[in-house]
Design a protein around this motif. Structure first.
Motif, PDB file in Angstrom:
ATOM      1  N   GLU A 153       0.816  -1.205   0.000  1.00  0.00           N
ATOM      2  CA  GLU A 153       0.000   0.000   0.000  1.00  0.00           C
ATOM      3  C   GLU A 153       0.849   1.254   0.000  1.00  0.00           C
ATOM      4  OE1 GLU A 153      -2.639  -0.216   3.240  1.00  0.00           O
ATOM      5  OE2 GLU A 153      -3.832  -1.863   2.432  1.00  0.00           O
ATOM      6  N   ASN A 182       1.210   4.104  -4.306  1.00  0.00           N
ATOM      7  CA  ASN A 182       1.063   5.414  -4.924  1.00  0.00           C
ATOM      8  C   ASN A 182       2.114   5.662  -5.987  1.00  0.00           C
ATOM      9  OD1 ASN A 182      -1.089   5.979  -3.223  1.00  0.00           O
ATOM     10  ND2 ASN A 182       0.233   6.809  -1.623  1.00  0.00           N
ATOM     11  N   SER A 231       1.241   3.136  -8.962  1.00  0.00           N
ATOM     12  CA  SER A 231      -0.099   3.076  -9.517  1.00  0.00           C
ATOM     13  C   SER A 231      -0.167   3.615 -10.924  1.00  0.00           C
ATOM     14  CB  SER A 231      -1.071   3.850  -8.607  1.00  0.00           C
ATOM     15  OG  SER A 231      -0.667   5.195  -8.516  1.00  0.00           O
ATOM     16  N   GLU A 266      -6.213  -9.517  -9.397  1.00  0.00           N
ATOM     17  CA  GLU A 266      -6.823  -8.198  -9.239  1.00  0.00           C
ATOM     18  C   GLU A 266      -8.269  -8.155  -9.699  1.00  0.00           C
ATOM     19  OE1 GLU A 266      -3.267  -4.996  -9.737  1.00  0.00           O
ATOM     20  OE2 GLU A 266      -3.703  -6.221 -11.480  1.00  0.00           O
ATOM     21  N   SER A 300     -19.057   1.739  -4.081  1.00  0.00           N
ATOM     22  CA  SER A 300     -18.014   2.032  -3.090  1.00  0.00           C
ATOM     23  C   SER A 300     -18.003   0.941  -2.027  1.00  0.00           C
ATOM     24  CB  SER A 300     -18.252   3.395  -2.427  1.00  0.00           C
ATOM     25  OG  SER A 300     -19.472   3.393  -1.702  1.00  0.00           O
ATOM     26  N   ALA A 333     -10.064   2.961 -12.483  1.00  0.00           N
ATOM     27  CA  ALA A 333      -9.577   3.327 -11.153  1.00  0.00           C
ATOM     28  C   ALA A 333     -10.659   3.189 -10.086  1.00  0.00           C
ATOM     29  CB  ALA A 333      -9.023   4.754 -11.179  1.00  0.00           C
ATOM     30  N   ASP A 376     -11.524  -0.623  -9.669  1.00  0.00           N
ATOM     31  CA  ASP A 376     -10.346  -1.351  -9.189  1.00  0.00           C
ATOM     32  C   ASP A 376     -10.089  -1.086  -7.713  1.00  0.00           C
ATOM     33  OD1 ASP A 376     -10.022  -2.380 -11.651  1.00  0.00           O
ATOM     34  OD2 ASP A 376      -8.330  -1.131 -12.245  1.00  0.00           O
ATOM     35  N   LYS A 377     -10.312   0.149  -7.280  1.00  0.00           N
ATOM     36  CA  LYS A 377     -10.127   0.497  -5.869  1.00  0.00           C
ATOM     37  C   LYS A 377     -11.132  -0.254  -4.994  1.00  0.00           C
ATOM     38  CE  LYS A 377      -8.285   3.019  -2.529  1.00  0.00           C
ATOM     39  NZ  LYS A 377      -9.160   2.651  -1.413  1.00  0.00           N
ATOM     40  N   GLU A 427     -10.082  -3.929  -4.828  1.00  0.00           N
ATOM     41  CA  GLU A 427      -8.899  -4.065  -3.980  1.00  0.00           C
ATOM     42  C   GLU A 427      -9.249  -3.946  -2.496  1.00  0.00           C
ATOM     43  OE1 GLU A 427      -4.507  -1.929  -3.345  1.00  0.00           O
ATOM     44  OE2 GLU A 427      -5.912  -1.189  -4.861  1.00  0.00           O
ATOM     45  N   ASP A 428     -10.100  -2.982  -2.150  1.00  0.00           N
ATOM     46  CA  ASP A 428     -10.490  -2.808  -0.745  1.00  0.00           C
ATOM     47  C   ASP A 428     -11.285  -4.005  -0.234  1.00  0.00           C
ATOM     48  OD1 ASP A 428      -9.250  -0.377  -0.787  1.00  0.00           O
ATOM     49  OD2 ASP A 428     -11.073   0.806  -1.070  1.00  0.00           O
TER      50      ASP A 428
END
Length: 557
Positions: free
Chosen positions: A347, A351, A354, A366, A393, A486, A489-490, A493-494
């Motif tokens: 993590e 950044n 990414s 993924e 979300s 994005a 994918d976020k 991933e979360d």
């Protein structure tokens, strides 16, 4: 010269004349027009042809000459007659003459080469556009507006049983990718009727919004984006822009220097962090055993405080893991004690990396996500939202997974499949809808998953059963390529990070990976058990075991 030679010469001359005329017209216009009406890729077409090939009506040249669709020609001609009847002075010939000037622009919109003359193409556009506008007039009426001169009844599209099956079939056909006509043709038709391009655009927006409310699965959307008809290339493109959120692409720059510095720091801190984890592990065991001072625990404590073990604990984990006997336990121990640390390091470095990952397709790990049933069992709550794909979300603190409310009926699969086909063909940005279908396909594996989402209010099921819902999403797994989005994918991933950090999940994965499917680990355990049994046998051969265990029990009591 033979007849075949004469025919071949004639064809070549006609080809040369056509090319020369085409080049001269394009040079006069001095502009370029991009392809917008594509053929469905073969990989998608083979997966489900009925979702991409019109079944009742052909709009445009791709399927115009199919015999089974030519039966609708009389309905299309009747619609053209009603369109002309409203015009007091002008006739369709005047509109055809105007569209004839746009012949090359019309041809340029199609991916396939249209092997027929310009007059045929223009009359085809005129008749099909008249039929399509009359069909869309139903949805404009639902928005409180009526198109003048268009029949207010679509009874000629309803079957003899009085049902809406024919209407639904046509509804699916008109949103197919290969069944589109350029939007400027519809604009010119309505401008010809209203004598104003602004009025024509306002009417088209009402028609398309009404059609969107009917065909789109996102029926609970509270707000619609402000899309100009003049910016869309055809009707399916307009519907796509309403659904797909405009996502900003991340820049492609990478800070290499900071990344290298982080890697150096990691290498320097690896030995200290590893030994610290091992020390903490043995410290926890000592705290438990220190409370037990009776029976054979005393001998165990003496071993734990011995100097050899103290030296062993002080060694870095990399050295310990490379010892002959500890190599087998390396992966299991790292799985429990170092997996979270490695996840944190990823993590921290995420950044800096990414931006480079955005240029690469996602890996299998993924795009994998637990099913609805697995997430619910791990404590995740599913909450519906009145929005589009952009409202998706996941909040790890509250364990809340927000998904937009989606209504599924007989038209949904065809609509979504053709949106995916168009999105894949255009390829001007991230494949948002494709990624959304992959997400839904990932979390819905069974009938039970579909049932849970229906009970939560996320799926409004208008199909026959929850099993059909699961089959719908599982059947939409075909895609030409993987793309990064994005936003989604976020979320994936979360969700994966939360699920994989659950102790119950980690224990199950540990047992599955290192116990049930690892012959080395089982061999190691068997060897340890055999050594213990041999030690016990040797002990009992020297001492009387019954007397020893009796004294141990008496001291414990």
């Amino acid at each position: 010269m033979s007849i075949n030679d004469s025919k071949s010469t004639f064809d070549e001359l006609r080809w040369v004349i056509h090319i020369r005329k085409t080049l001269e017209e394009e040079l006069e216009e001095d502009s370029e027009f991009s392809v917008s009406i594509f053929s469905v890729p073969k990989l998608l077409m083979v997966s489900d042809p009925d979702s991409y090939v019109p079944q009742q009506v052909a709009i445009g040249p791709y399927h115009y000459w199919r015999p089974e669709l030519y039966e609708m020609q009389r309905y299309k001609i009747a619609a053209a007659k009603r369109f002309q009847k409203h015009q007091q002075k002008l006739k369709l010939n005047n509109l055809v003459d105007q569209l004839a000037k746009l012949e090359q622009r019309i041809r340029a919109c199609y991916h396939k080469f249209l092997d027929f003359n310009g007059e045929t193409l223009v009359w085809m556009m005129t008749v099909d556009a008249s039929f399509l506008l009359e069909f869309l007039q139903v949805y404009a009426m639902q928005e409180g507006t009526k198109v003048p001169g268009v029949s207010s009844s679509m009874s000629h599209l309803v079957d003899y049983a009085g049902k809406k099956s024919a209407h639904n079939t046509i509804l699916r056909d008109v949103v197919m990718l290969e069944n589109q006509i350029p939007l400027f043709v519809l604009r010119n038709m309505l401008e010809f009727k209203f004598s104003s391009l602004e009025a024509a655009d306002d009417m088209l927006i009402l028609m398309f919004i009404g059609l969107f409310k009917e065909i789109s699965p996102f029926k609970m959307m509270e707000e619609y984006p402000n899309i100009q008809v003049s910016e869309s290339v055809h009707m399916l493109d307009f519907l796509y822009d309403v659904i797909a959120p405009k996502l900003e692409q991340q820049p492609d720059t990478i800070e290499v220097e900071f990344q290298q510095e982080d890697e150096e720091k990691e290498e320097n801190e690896n030995s200290t962090s590893d030994s610290g984890q091992v020390k903490q592990f043995f410290s926890d065991i000592w705290n438990i055993l220190s409370k037990l001072n009776k029976g054979p625990v005393n001998s165990i404590k003496k071993v734990l405080v011995s100097k050899p073990l103290k030296v062993f604990v002080q060694l870095p984990w990399k050295i310990v893991s490379n010892l002959p006997g500890a190599k087998i336990l390396k992966q299991p121990v790292e799985y429990f004690f170092f997996s979270r640390e490695k996840g944190d390091e990823k993590e921290e470095n995420g950044n800096s990396g990414s931006n480079s990952r955005m240029n690469k397709p996602p890996s299998v790990e993924e795009i994998t996500i637990p099913s609805v049933t697995e997430l619910v069992n791990s404590g995740v709550r599913f909450v519906p939202t009145n929005g589009s794909i952009s409202s998706i979300s996941f909040d790890a603190k509250t364990r809340t997974f927000c998904l937009p409310t989606i209504g599924l009926d007989v038209n949904t699969e065809v609509f979504l499949r053709n949106l995916v086909a168009y999105e894949t063909s255009v390829a001007s940005g991230p494949l948002v809808i494709t990624r959304y279908t992959e997400l839904m396909n990932g979390i819905i594996d069974s009938e039970e998953d579909a049932k849970i989402l229906r009970e939560k209010g996320i799926i409004l099921n208008h199909l026959k059963s929850d099993k059909e819902v699961a089959n719908l999403w599982n059947g939409m797994s075909k895609s030409l390529r993987l793309s990064r989005v994005a936003l989604l994918d976020k979320v994936i991933e979360d969700v994966n990070n939360y699920y994989n950090c659950r102790m119950k999940v980690k224990v199950w994965k540990f047992m599955k990976a290192y116990v049930f499917s690892s012959w080395q680990f089982l061999t190691f355990l068997a060897a340890i058990f055999l050594l213990l049994m041999m030690a016990l046998q040797a002990f009992c051969s020297v001492y009387t075991c019954s007397r020893f265990f009796r004294s141990a029990l008496q001291s414990a009591n």
